[in-house]
Motif scaffolding. Structure first.
Motif, PDB file in Angstrom:
ATOM      1  N   GLU A  16      32.300  17.605  79.155  1.00 17.93           N
ATOM      2  CA  GLU A  16      32.057  18.030  77.774  1.00 17.93           C
ATOM      3  C   GLU A  16      31.451  16.874  76.986  1.00 17.93           C
ATOM      4  O   GLU A  16      32.050  15.811  76.856  1.00 17.93           O
ATOM      5  N   THR A  63      26.515  20.599  67.914  1.00 17.87           N
ATOM      6  CA  THR A  63      27.803  21.174  68.337  1.00 17.87           C
ATOM      7  C   THR A  63      29.021  20.368  67.887  1.00 17.87           C
ATOM      8  O   THR A  63      30.151  20.803  68.094  1.00 17.87           O
ATOM      9  N   SER A  97      31.749  22.199  65.607  1.00 27.28           N
ATOM     10  CA  SER A  97      32.427  23.321  66.260  1.00 27.28           C
ATOM     11  C   SER A  97      33.283  22.853  67.425  1.00 27.28           C
ATOM     12  O   SER A  97      34.396  23.353  67.644  1.00 27.28           O
ATOM     13  N   LEU A  98      32.778  21.877  68.194  1.00 26.94           N
ATOM     14  CA  LEU A  98      33.568  21.338  69.300  1.00 26.94           C
ATOM     15  C   LEU A  98      34.819  20.621  68.793  1.00 26.94           C
ATOM     16  O   LEU A  98      35.893  20.736  69.381  1.00 26.94           O
ATOM     17  N   ALA A 152      36.511  21.261  66.127  1.00 29.68           N
ATOM     18  CA  ALA A 152      37.480  22.269  65.697  1.00 29.68           C
ATOM     19  C   ALA A 152      38.150  22.957  66.883  1.00 29.68           C
ATOM     20  O   ALA A 152      39.376  23.132  66.915  1.00 29.68           O
ATOM     21  N   SER A 153      37.347  23.349  67.883  1.00 32.35           N
ATOM     22  CA  SER A 153      37.922  24.054  69.034  1.00 32.35           C
ATOM     23  C   SER A 153      38.775  23.125  69.888  1.00 32.35           C
ATOM     24  O   SER A 153      39.820  23.540  70.418  1.00 32.35           O
ATOM     25  N   ASP A 154      38.373  21.873  70.007  1.00 32.39           N
ATOM     26  CA  ASP A 154      39.185  20.919  70.769  1.00 32.39           C
ATOM     27  C   ASP A 154      40.500  20.633  70.062  1.00 32.39           C
ATOM     28  O   ASP A 154      41.534  20.435  70.712  1.00 32.39           O
ATOM     29  N   THR A 172      42.184  22.771  68.244  1.00 33.74           N
ATOM     30  CA  THR A 172      43.023  23.936  68.529  1.00 33.74           C
ATOM     31  C   THR A 172      43.631  23.835  69.916  1.00 33.74           C
ATOM     32  O   THR A 172      44.821  24.099  70.120  1.00 33.74           O
ATOM     33  N   ASP A 173      42.813  23.433  70.877  1.00 22.92           N
ATOM     34  CA  ASP A 173      43.300  23.282  72.251  1.00 22.92           C
ATOM     35  C   ASP A 173      44.320  22.155  72.356  1.00 22.92           C
ATOM     36  O   ASP A 173      45.346  22.292  73.035  1.00 22.92           O
ATOM     37  N   TYR A 232      32.305  15.004  64.747  1.00 22.16           N
ATOM     38  CA  TYR A 232      33.260  15.582  65.705  1.00 22.16           C
ATOM     39  C   TYR A 232      34.682  15.136  65.382  1.00 22.16           C
ATOM     40  O   TYR A 232      35.613  15.957  65.340  1.00 22.16           O
ATOM     41  N   GLY A 257      41.348  19.953  62.094  1.00 24.87           N
ATOM     42  CA  GLY A 257      42.026  20.971  62.884  1.00 24.87           C
ATOM     43  C   GLY A 257      43.465  20.612  63.193  1.00 24.87           C
ATOM     44  O   GLY A 257      44.364  21.464  63.155  1.00 24.87           O
TER      45      GLY A 257
END
Length: 275
Positions: free
Chosen positions: A121, A127, A130-131, A133-135, A137-138, A175, A182
């Protein structure tokens, strides 16, 4: 961290290349939008910690609980996490914390577009947000599943890169800010692991501190067990239990009769809330 997702040779090469080119006790001085949230009290550890690629077995953790180390970093997730974690379960977390260990959650997220080598990754300017934020969450999901509760820190691992490359550095900070926002939305504290020559420097010297990490874990392999004597930036930054220092890597040690290769850390910062 040494060997966690790169070969030792590449790890040293990337570091060398990059080198050339609060609220009381909360570790959130650089963060914003906190006033409306009630936060669990920070759990702080001050002392010597270690990190190693794969979380050791419970037997090893028991043998190593001699008093020399009091905390251990564990890789809770991230697509760039380099080692399998057969031991790292919620039961392991429960049992080793019952032994007296403090745990440091570490997440190996997306890496810079200008970093040498390939990663599962990588972020780009497009990106990065968005990455992040999604990371985040994970990362929260992974830490929570292990029994690391809200109020715990999660340290984002950003390896060495050419921070003088403005476009690359701007993407990294985008990032990091998204990742931190997040975490805070889920009431997890923000932390960051990076190199004094590049990734940590980018955070510590950023003009705009908005949404940057409140706790800084800096890699400076000078073999000094301190978070103050070799601190490279302003004395008023990351104060009040918000610093950690990785000061030695690939240290082959034996404690309680059990050998293990680890990286050594001087710790004065938040650790996971469990139990």
């Amino acid at each position: 961290m040494a060997g966690h997702r790169q070969s030792k040779k590449r790890r040293y090469v990337t570091w060398a290349v990059a080198g050339t080119a609060v609220l009381a006790g909360a570790g959130i001085a650089a963060q914003t939008s906190m006033a409306a949230t009630t936060w669990p009290a920070q759990k702080t550890f001050t002392g010597r910690a270690f990190d190693t690629c794969t979380a050791p077995s419970e037997g090893t953790m028991k043998a190593w609980h001699t008093g020399f180390y009091g905390a251990a970093a564990v890789y809770v997730g991230g697509k760039n996490r380099g080692c399998n974690q057969p031991n790292l379960t919620s039961t392991w977390v429960k049992n080793v914390t019952a032994m007296g260990w403090k745990l440091i959650p570490l997440y190996v997220g997306a890496q810079p577009p200008c970093q040498s080598g390939s990663n599962p990754e990588k972020l780009t300017a497009t990106t990065a947000a968005s990455l992040g934020a999604s990371d985040a969450t994970d990362a929260v999901a992974k830490a929570s599943a292990l029994g690391m509760k809200a109020g715990s820190p999660i340290y984002l691992d950003m390896e060495a890169y050419d921070s003088t490359n403005k476009a690359c550095n701007d993407a990294v900070l985008t990032y990091v800010r998204a990742f931190d926002k997040g975490l805070r939305a889920k009431t997890y504290r923000t932390g960051y692991y990076g190199f004094t020559s590049s990734s940590a420097k980018a955070v510590a010297t950023a003009t705009d501190k908005t949404d940057l990490p409140g706790n800084l874990w800096y890699a400076l392999w000078d073999k000094q067990n301190t978070t103050t004597a070799d601190w490279p930036w302003g004395a008023t930054q990351f104060t009040d239990h918000s610093r950690a220092h990785q000061y030695m890597v690939n240290s082959k040690e034996t404690h309680g009769g059990v050998p293990l290769t680890v990286d050594r850390d001087a710790w004065d910062a938040p650790v996971a809330i469990t139990g």
